[in-house]
Design a protein around this motif. Structure first.
Motif, PDB file in Angstrom:
ATOM      1  N   TYR A 101       0.820  -1.208   0.000  1.00 59.94           N
ATOM      2  CA  TYR A 101       0.000   0.000   0.000  1.00 59.94           C
ATOM      3  C   TYR A 101       0.857   1.263   0.000  1.00 59.94           C
ATOM      4  O   TYR A 101       0.391   2.339  -0.364  1.00 59.94           O
ATOM      5  CB  TYR A 101      -0.929   0.008   1.222  1.00 59.94           C
ATOM      6  CG  TYR A 101      -1.919  -1.118   1.223  1.00 59.94           C
ATOM      7  CD1 TYR A 101      -2.907  -1.198   0.241  1.00 59.94           C
ATOM      8  CD2 TYR A 101      -1.871  -2.118   2.193  1.00 59.94           C
ATOM      9  CE1 TYR A 101      -3.817  -2.242   0.230  1.00 59.94           C
ATOM     10  CE2 TYR A 101      -2.783  -3.171   2.181  1.00 59.94           C
ATOM     11  CZ  TYR A 101      -3.753  -3.225   1.201  1.00 59.94           C
ATOM     12  OH  TYR A 101      -4.656  -4.255   1.181  1.00 59.94           O
ATOM     13  N   ASN A 130      -3.007 -12.000 -11.592  1.00 63.09           N
ATOM     14  CA  ASN A 130      -3.083 -11.358 -10.281  1.00 63.09           C
ATOM     15  C   ASN A 130      -1.974 -11.901  -9.395  1.00 63.09           C
ATOM     16  O   ASN A 130      -1.151 -12.708  -9.817  1.00 63.09           O
ATOM     17  CB  ASN A 130      -4.459 -11.580  -9.633  1.00 63.09           C
ATOM     18  CG  ASN A 130      -4.588 -12.948  -8.972  1.00 63.09           C
ATOM     19  OD1 ASN A 130      -3.814 -13.861  -9.217  1.00 63.09           O
ATOM     20  ND2 ASN A 130      -5.587 -13.095  -8.138  1.00 63.09           N
ATOM     21  N   ARG A 295      -4.721  -8.182  -6.460  1.00 60.13           N
ATOM     22  CA  ARG A 295      -4.101  -6.903  -6.791  1.00 60.13           C
ATOM     23  C   ARG A 295      -3.242  -7.030  -8.048  1.00 60.13           C
ATOM     24  O   ARG A 295      -2.763  -8.097  -8.394  1.00 60.13           O
ATOM     25  CB  ARG A 295      -3.237  -6.422  -5.622  1.00 60.13           C
ATOM     26  CG  ARG A 295      -2.267  -7.443  -5.111  1.00 60.13           C
ATOM     27  CD  ARG A 295      -1.498  -6.952  -3.894  1.00 60.13           C
ATOM     28  NE  ARG A 295      -2.365  -6.589  -2.792  1.00 60.13           N
ATOM     29  CZ  ARG A 295      -2.059  -6.807  -1.521  1.00 60.13           C
ATOM     30  NH1 ARG A 295      -0.938  -7.404  -1.203  1.00 60.13           N
ATOM     31  NH2 ARG A 295      -2.872  -6.438  -0.563  1.00 60.13           N
ATOM     32  N   VAL A 297       0.083  -5.169  -9.879  1.00 58.96           N
ATOM     33  CA  VAL A 297       1.219  -4.256  -9.724  1.00 58.96           C
ATOM     34  C   VAL A 297       1.702  -3.839 -11.104  1.00 58.96           C
ATOM     35  O   VAL A 297       1.794  -4.665 -12.015  1.00 58.96           O
ATOM     36  CB  VAL A 297       2.362  -4.925  -8.929  1.00 58.96           C
ATOM     37  CG1 VAL A 297       3.617  -4.060  -8.947  1.00 58.96           C
ATOM     38  CG2 VAL A 297       1.918  -5.179  -7.492  1.00 58.96           C
ATOM     39  N   LEU A 311       1.189  -0.166  -6.882  1.00 59.84           N
ATOM     40  CA  LEU A 311      -0.035  -0.950  -6.873  1.00 59.84           C
ATOM     41  C   LEU A 311      -1.012  -0.280  -7.831  1.00 59.84           C
ATOM     42  O   LEU A 311      -1.544   0.801  -7.560  1.00 59.84           O
ATOM     43  CB  LEU A 311      -0.606  -0.996  -5.452  1.00 59.84           C
ATOM     44  CG  LEU A 311      -1.645  -2.064  -5.164  1.00 59.84           C
ATOM     45  CD1 LEU A 311      -1.087  -3.454  -5.425  1.00 59.84           C
ATOM     46  CD2 LEU A 311      -2.113  -1.953  -3.725  1.00 59.84           C
ATOM     47  N   GLN A 314      -6.595  -2.330  -7.454  1.00 61.50           N
ATOM     48  CA  GLN A 314      -7.194  -3.148  -6.414  1.00 61.50           C
ATOM     49  C   GLN A 314      -8.557  -2.547  -6.106  1.00 61.50           C
ATOM     50  O   GLN A 314      -8.651  -1.393  -5.701  1.00 61.50           O
ATOM     51  CB  GLN A 314      -6.334  -3.198  -5.157  1.00 61.50           C
ATOM     52  CG  GLN A 314      -6.918  -4.148  -4.101  1.00 61.50           C
ATOM     53  CD  GLN A 314      -6.029  -4.271  -2.882  1.00 61.50           C
ATOM     54  OE1 GLN A 314      -5.572  -3.266  -2.372  1.00 61.50           O
ATOM     55  NE2 GLN A 314      -5.801  -5.478  -2.437  1.00 61.50           N
ATOM     56  N   ARG A 316     -11.794  -1.134  -4.649  1.00 61.98           N
ATOM     57  CA  ARG A 316     -12.106  -0.606  -3.315  1.00 61.98           C
ATOM     58  C   ARG A 316     -13.144  -1.470  -2.601  1.00 61.98           C
ATOM     59  O   ARG A 316     -13.210  -1.493  -1.362  1.00 61.98           O
ATOM     60  CB  ARG A 316     -12.621   0.837  -3.436  1.00 61.98           C
ATOM     61  CG  ARG A 316     -11.531   1.846  -3.709  1.00 61.98           C
ATOM     62  CD  ARG A 316     -12.117   3.225  -3.963  1.00 61.98           C
ATOM     63  NE  ARG A 316     -12.999   3.686  -2.897  1.00 61.98           N
ATOM     64  CZ  ARG A 316     -12.567   4.234  -1.751  1.00 61.98           C
ATOM     65  NH1 ARG A 316     -11.276   4.359  -1.540  1.00 61.98           N
ATOM     66  NH2 ARG A 316     -13.416   4.651  -0.841  1.00 61.98           N
ATOM     67  N   GLN A 318     -13.064  -4.414  -2.068  1.00 62.94           N
ATOM     68  CA  GLN A 318     -12.415  -5.392  -1.205  1.00 62.94           C
ATOM     69  C   GLN A 318     -12.365  -4.888   0.239  1.00 62.94           C
ATOM     70  O   GLN A 318     -12.252  -5.682   1.164  1.00 62.94           O
ATOM     71  CB  GLN A 318     -10.991  -5.661  -1.691  1.00 62.94           C
ATOM     72  CG  GLN A 318     -10.872  -6.107  -3.130  1.00 62.94           C
ATOM     73  CD  GLN A 318     -11.599  -7.406  -3.415  1.00 62.94           C
ATOM     74  OE1 GLN A 318     -12.181  -7.587  -4.460  1.00 62.94           O
ATOM     75  NE2 GLN A 318     -11.594  -8.316  -2.482  1.00 62.94           N
ATOM     76  N   CYS A 330      -8.594 -12.504  -1.030  1.00 56.39           N
ATOM     77  CA  CYS A 330      -7.606 -12.068  -2.015  1.00 56.39           C
ATOM     78  C   CYS A 330      -6.343 -11.523  -1.359  1.00 56.39           C
ATOM     79  O   CYS A 330      -5.703 -10.631  -1.884  1.00 56.39           O
ATOM     80  CB  CYS A 330      -8.204 -11.046  -2.961  1.00 56.39           C
ATOM     81  SG  CYS A 330      -8.787  -9.587  -2.111  1.00 56.39           S
ATOM     82  N   ASN A 332      -2.546 -11.442  -0.667  1.00 53.07           N
ATOM     83  CA  ASN A 332      -1.445 -11.886  -1.526  1.00 53.07           C
ATOM     84  C   ASN A 332      -0.517 -12.813  -0.749  1.00 53.07           C
ATOM     85  O   ASN A 332      -0.020 -12.468   0.309  1.00 53.07           O
ATOM     86  CB  ASN A 332      -0.661 -10.657  -2.011  1.00 53.07           C
ATOM     87  CG  ASN A 332       0.611 -11.076  -2.696  1.00 53.07           C
ATOM     88  OD1 ASN A 332       0.590 -11.966  -3.534  1.00 53.07           O
ATOM     89  ND2 ASN A 332       1.713 -10.468  -2.348  1.00 53.07           N
TER      90      ASN A 332
END
Length: 443
Positions: A101, A130, A295, A297, A311, A314, A316, A318, A330, A332
């Protein structure tokens, strides 16, 4: 309550929190647990030990494990773990990099996730990957959810009976709790998907997607010519559950024009390790990126023109609308995604092809000698296969497996009373394979 280095709450802290919760003691927090489920005694733990004593204790426990020469497969394979991987995994720029983040302090994590996505997309022939899922079965379940979400008005998904049974079981659990109708496409007597039955099911016009496997649960390389066109004509998506190691030498989901590719990355050198941790991968065409859980990248440049990683995507939902989210698991799996990244980087295309060629050569050597015993034969001799094959046996499979274990060999995975699935990788030596031949011949 004594102050503890790792538990900083004082008696006053605990009392204040209990008061806020309307509780008189910590035990009250567990009042809803039935009495018969409570332990009712102290933990059976030894007294405090020194570091050496702890290491010795766990070494002695580990020595009790009975390690077998493994010919079992069914989705999880005994491949070699490159010696450099543990060292690279422990490097500080990867191991201690902060959650993605905050890109300014998490470049190590973001870099390897970017590289993982790039390599998995190339391996599967898809446009997007992903990072990443818990394991192969949950990745397949997420692929099912993606297909339903993309169709909007359809909630029926078809899964071939030649997909691994544990994968179908997890998909069924997800389907039940998401209101999805999961129908199984039968297999033919030849161990492949019944395309005629599949066509009839698609013709009903209410299918959101189809999931098949390559290689399938029997190690057979099915011919999916025309399947994507047929699915798309019925306004359904096509997903493929794939062995990522095999994709280095066989036709990829992208080449079959599949919309989604999923599977377990364990064959990328991850130790079997009594069941984990493993790594689910999920890739798709760019058109479905908004339905992809997890996510994404991306690479860009900073104000000084230096290459950096961020990032990129992703949803929101989630975080703020869980009931609308594309996925509820999800997170990682950073360490295992890094493992796959390092493995693929070190192996390269030539190395990946080499281990599959070695495994195929070992499989042919073993199959020829097993059939020469007259005690077992290939179930489908005309079917192309990779990684593993199915044998019809004269002796009960239970006797073969128990006899093998007595000699330090796990002969394979039982399919039925007289049918066994045998997997062979680059790890098996002629001596080990001859041991399996002798076991089958003697029972």
């Amino acid at each position: 309550m004594a102050y503890h280095h790792y538990f900083p709450h004082t008696d006053e802290d605990v009392a204040a929190m209990l008061a806020r919760c309307g509780m008189t003691s910590l035990d009250r927090l567990y009042d809803d647990i039935p009495e018969e489920l409570l332990l009712g005694r102290e933990y059976n733990l030894p007294a405090a030990k020194s570091e050496k004593e702890v290491r010795d204790l766990f070494a002695s426990l580990g020595a009790e494990n009975h390690t077998l020469t493994c010919f079992a497969g069914a989705g999880y394979y005994d491949h070699y773990t490159l010696a450099a991987i543990p060292s690279i995994l422990s490097r500080s720029e990867f191991l201690t990099a902060y959650t993605p983040y905050q890109p300014e302090i998490s470049q190590g994590t973001l870099q390897y996730i970017f590289e993982y996505q790039t390599m998995m997309a190339a391996l599967t022939g898809m446009e997007v990957s992903n990072a990443s899922m818990y394991d192969g079965a949950t990745a397949a379940a997420e692929a099912m959810l993606m297909m339903v979400a993309s169709s909007r008005k359809r909630n029926r998904v078809l899964v071939s009976a030649t997909v691994l049974p544990q994968v179908r079981a997890v998909m069924a659990t997800y389907a039940h709790y998401h209101g999805i109708v999961l129908d199984e496409v039968p297999a033919t007597e030849g161990g492949v998907t019944n395309r005629e039955a599949l066509s009839m099911m698609l013709a009903q016009g209410d299918v959101a997607g189809v999931l098949v496997s390559t290689p399938n649960r029997f190690g057979i390389l099915e011919d999916y010519t025309g399947l994507a066109d047929e699915a798309h004509s019925a306004k359904a998506l096509l997903a493929m559950y794939a062995n990522p190691s095999a994709l280095s030498v066989i036709k990829t989901p992208g080449e079959w024009d599949a919309d989604i590719a999923c599977g377990d990355a364990q064959p990328l050198g991850m130790p079997l390790n009594y069941g984990g941790p493993y790594l689910g991968f999920l890739c798709c065409k760019k058109a479905h990126i908004r339905k992809l859980p997890g996510r994404i990248v991306g690479a860009t440049v900073d104000g000084n023109g230096q290459r950096v990683f961020v990032l990129t995507l992703q949803a929101r939902e989630q975080h703020i609308r869980r009931e609308k989210a594309t996925s509820n698991i999800c997170s990682n799996q950073g360490l295992m995604a890094l493992f796959a990244t390092v493995y693929l980087s070190l192996m390269g295309p030539d190395g990946m092809r080499e281990i599959n060629e070695a495994g195929a050569a070992n499989g042919r050597w073993l199959l020829e000698r097993i059939e020469a015993t007259g005690k077992a034969r290939m179930a489908w001799p005309d079917a192309p296969w990779l990684n593993e094959f199915v044998l019809d046996t004269d002796a009960p499979v239970d006797d073969i497996i128990s006899g093998g274990i007595d000699r330090g060999v796990l002969p394979g995975v039982k399919i039925s009373d007289h049918r066994i699935l045998v997997a062979v990788t680059e790890m098996r030596t002629e001596t080990e394979m001859q041991s399996l031949v002798d076991i089958i011949a003697s029972i």
